[in-house]
Design a protein around this motif. Structure first.
Motif, PDB file in Angstrom:
ATOM      1  N   HIS A 277       8.882   3.549 -19.184  1.00  0.00           N
ATOM      2  CA  HIS A 277       8.817   2.108 -19.040  1.00  0.00           C
ATOM      3  C   HIS A 277       8.279   1.796 -17.756  1.00  0.00           C
ATOM      4  N   TRP A 278       8.970   2.301 -16.548  1.00  0.00           N
ATOM      5  CA  TRP A 278       8.645   2.316 -15.262  1.00  0.00           C
ATOM      6  C   TRP A 278       7.695   2.452 -14.952  1.00  0.00           C
ATOM      7  N   ASP A 279       6.559   3.087 -15.985  1.00  0.00           N
ATOM      8  CA  ASP A 279       4.651   3.577 -15.221  1.00  0.00           C
ATOM      9  C   ASP A 279       4.497   2.521 -15.996  1.00  0.00           C
ATOM     10  N   ARG A 280       4.734   1.956 -16.550  1.00  0.00           N
ATOM     11  CA  ARG A 280       4.491   0.785 -17.330  1.00  0.00           C
ATOM     12  C   ARG A 280       4.739  -0.996 -16.384  1.00  0.00           C
ATOM     13  N   THR A 281       5.794  -0.699 -15.337  1.00  0.00           N
ATOM     14  CA  THR A 281       5.900  -1.647 -14.382  1.00  0.00           C
ATOM     15  C   THR A 281       5.241  -1.854 -13.353  1.00  0.00           C
ATOM     16  N   GLU A 282       5.170  -2.907 -13.315  1.00  0.00           N
ATOM     17  CA  GLU A 282       4.191  -3.541 -11.943  1.00  0.00           C
ATOM     18  C   GLU A 282       4.553  -2.901 -10.483  1.00  0.00           C
ATOM     19  N   PHE A 285       7.670  -5.390  -8.649  1.00  0.00           N
ATOM     20  CA  PHE A 285       8.569  -5.654  -9.600  1.00  0.00           C
ATOM     21  C   PHE A 285       9.391  -3.932  -8.918  1.00  0.00           C
ATOM     22  N   GLN A 286       8.811  -2.811  -8.946  1.00  0.00           N
ATOM     23  CA  GLN A 286       9.394  -2.234  -8.616  1.00  0.00           C
ATOM     24  C   GLN A 286       9.830  -2.215  -7.420  1.00  0.00           C
ATOM     25  N   GLU A 287       8.938  -2.277  -6.523  1.00  0.00           N
ATOM     26  CA  GLU A 287       9.469  -2.628  -5.335  1.00  0.00           C
ATOM     27  C   GLU A 287      10.635  -3.640  -5.239  1.00  0.00           C
ATOM     28  N   GLN A 288      10.818  -4.756  -6.190  1.00  0.00           N
ATOM     29  CA  GLN A 288      12.495  -5.069  -6.022  1.00  0.00           C
ATOM     30  C   GLN A 288      13.075  -4.728  -6.080  1.00  0.00           C
ATOM     31  N   VAL A 289      13.149  -3.773  -7.368  1.00  0.00           N
ATOM     32  CA  VAL A 289      14.384  -3.387  -8.132  1.00  0.00           C
ATOM     33  C   VAL A 289      14.931  -1.996  -6.947  1.00  0.00           C
ATOM     34  N   ILE A 290      13.889  -1.940  -6.004  1.00  0.00           N
ATOM     35  CA  ILE A 290      14.332  -0.623  -5.763  1.00  0.00           C
ATOM     36  C   ILE A 290      14.415  -0.902  -3.720  1.00  0.00           C
ATOM     37  N   GLY A 291      14.286  -2.545  -3.816  1.00  0.00           N
ATOM     38  CA  GLY A 291      14.117  -2.991  -1.482  1.00  0.00           C
ATOM     39  C   GLY A 291      13.099  -2.153  -1.033  1.00  0.00           C
ATOM     40  N   ARG A 292      12.329  -1.376  -1.026  1.00  0.00           N
ATOM     41  CA  ARG A 292      11.191  -1.045  -0.724  1.00  0.00           C
ATOM     42  C   ARG A 292       9.802  -1.304  -0.130  1.00  0.00           C
TER      43      ARG A 292
END
Length: 431
Positions: A277-282, A285-292
């Motif tokens: 799931h993670w590898d198919r995410t923009e 968006f990943q950066e917003q999830v983590i905050g970095r």
């Protein structure tokens, strides 16, 4: 007293032992001496000291964690096992075999030999005591119930937990860390062998880190740097996001029992990550999830990994640059009344297994059983991990990609003095 779990070969295995020993002797393995390590590779970490190794030690690239259930009938059997473990651990961290090999090949080998000729690879072995050492199923098996530290609490059930009993808990923990995976696994095998009749493995987990340059933060399987904000170690200056040093965050002080002063409480969590799931995410968006930012490791809107989070920053519309549910915001000391922990996590990869995801897109099938072996040390888990994670378990945007499947809490006693065994001050003196 005799040791009911001391290793020794039985007559029924003599023929097999003799045959195997002959092969070993023919291969040059029947001698005490170990092959010389490659130049510069025989680096050791101190075993004796105020603190156990493997906590504030710069992380090695490999870990092997095991939780044991005790089956010993008496406290004397427990302390005998701990004496054997301490002696073997001291030898192995120094690059020696678990016990002297000797020349008698008609008995069970004092050391399995899988690490013969290998450098010690900065091996550390860290021991922890779980709640079951003190009371198990309501029974004070070893007369230690009154000595259970107040901080050794039962971890609460957090939102989203899917803990598997077979991967959770344990009476005693052992974590071997080294820059060679075989050295770490060999250390655990030898301690397991010395525990026969006194303890049995409940669960185990191997882990790994990438080989990074000195001072560089390793990346986890999600591709983000993991462990940027940790308390200052070795006199390093505090930072705005890690305002307290290790003496205050990690080590038990005068507020703890004597045997825990200079020790630490270890929280372990096996966290499966939905990598498909993670590898198919923009990426944004990943950066917003983590905050970095993913590639630099810098807080959103900044350029340097170690730049302060500055959580009050907002965009032109007044929205926080680091989202309210971002992972780093919810884990920040400033959001959690100053709570901090020392992260010492490892990635893990256990192949694939049939899995049904708990978040959209709700995939089912043979998916990676891989993620993070989260390990955190603190002075008191009630004001450390529990304080931080209770909020994160409910609100963290990262939860849509992660599932906690196992873990435990262990009291890692103070370091060992020469002539002592691990945790000796906990136990009553011999009669």
């Amino acid at each position: 007293m005799s040791c009911p779990f001391a290793p020794g070969g039985g007559p029924s295995r003599r023929g097999l032992l003799v045959g195997a020993a002959g092969l070993m002797a023919g291969a040059g393995l029947g001698k005490v001496a170990r092959a010389a390590a490659p130049a510069g590779a025989a680096v050791t970490e101190a075993f004796f000291g105020r603190h156990q190794g493997g906590i504030a030690t710069p992380p090695q690239t490999n870990s092997y964690f095991v939780a044991f259930d005790l089956v010993a009938k008496t406290v004397d059997e427990v302390t005998m096992m701990l004496r054997l473990w301490t002696d073997a651990a001291q030898r192995m961290t120094a690059g020696e075999t678990a016990r002297p090999l000797g020349d008698d090949v008609s008995i069970e080998g004092p050391d399995g030999g899988s690490a013969l000729g290998l450098a010690p690879s900065r091996l550390t072995i860290t021991f922890g005591f779980g709640a079951g050492l003190f009371v198990k199923n309501g029974v004070d098996r070893y007369g230690l119930a009154a000595k259970r530290p107040d901080a050794l609490v039962d971890l609460p059930k957090f939102n989203g937990d899917q803990l598997q009993p077979a991967r959770t808990g344990g009476d005693i923990s052992v974590q071997a860390c080294a820059d060679d995976p075989l050295v770490a696994f060999h250390a655990v095998r030898e301690l397991d062998r010395l525990s026969y009749g006194a303890a049995q493995i409940r669960w185990a987990q191997s882990g790994f880190l990438p080989q990074t340059g000195a001072g560089e933060t390793p990346r986890n399987l999600m591709g983000f740097k993991d462990g940027t904000v940790n308390p200052a170690l070795g006199g390093a200056p505090a930072t705005p996001d890690a305002p307290r040093g290790s003496d205050d965050v990690v080590w038990v002080g005068e507020d703890g029992p004597d045997w825990m002063r200079g020790g630490s409480y270890m929280v372990v969590r096996r966290i499966r990550i939905s990598l498909e799931h993670w590898d198919r995410t923009e990426i944004d968006f990943q950066e917003q999830v983590i905050g970095r930012h993913k590639y630099s490791g810098a807080p959103i809107g900044k350029s340097g990994e170690n730049d302060p989070l500055d959580l009050d920053r907002a965009d032109k519309d007044g929205n926080p640059l680091i989202a309210d549910n971002a992972h780093v915001r919810l884990g920040a000391a400033s959001i959690n009344d100053g709570a901090q922990i020392l992260r010492r996590a490892y990635s893990y990869n256990d192949g694939v297994s049939f899995t049904a995801e708990r978040w959209p897109p709700w995939r089912q099938g043979m998916l990676y059983d891989a993620g993070l072996m989260f390990v955190a040390y603190q002075r008191d888990p009630r004001s450390g991990f529990i304080k931080i994670y209770d909020n994160m378990s409910k609100l963290d945007a990262l939860n849509q990609f992660t599932t906690h499947t196992g873990g435990g809490l262990f009291a890692c006693p103070a370091g060992v003095r020469e002539g002592e065994f691990i945790g000796e001050r906990l136990f009553p003196p011999p009669a």
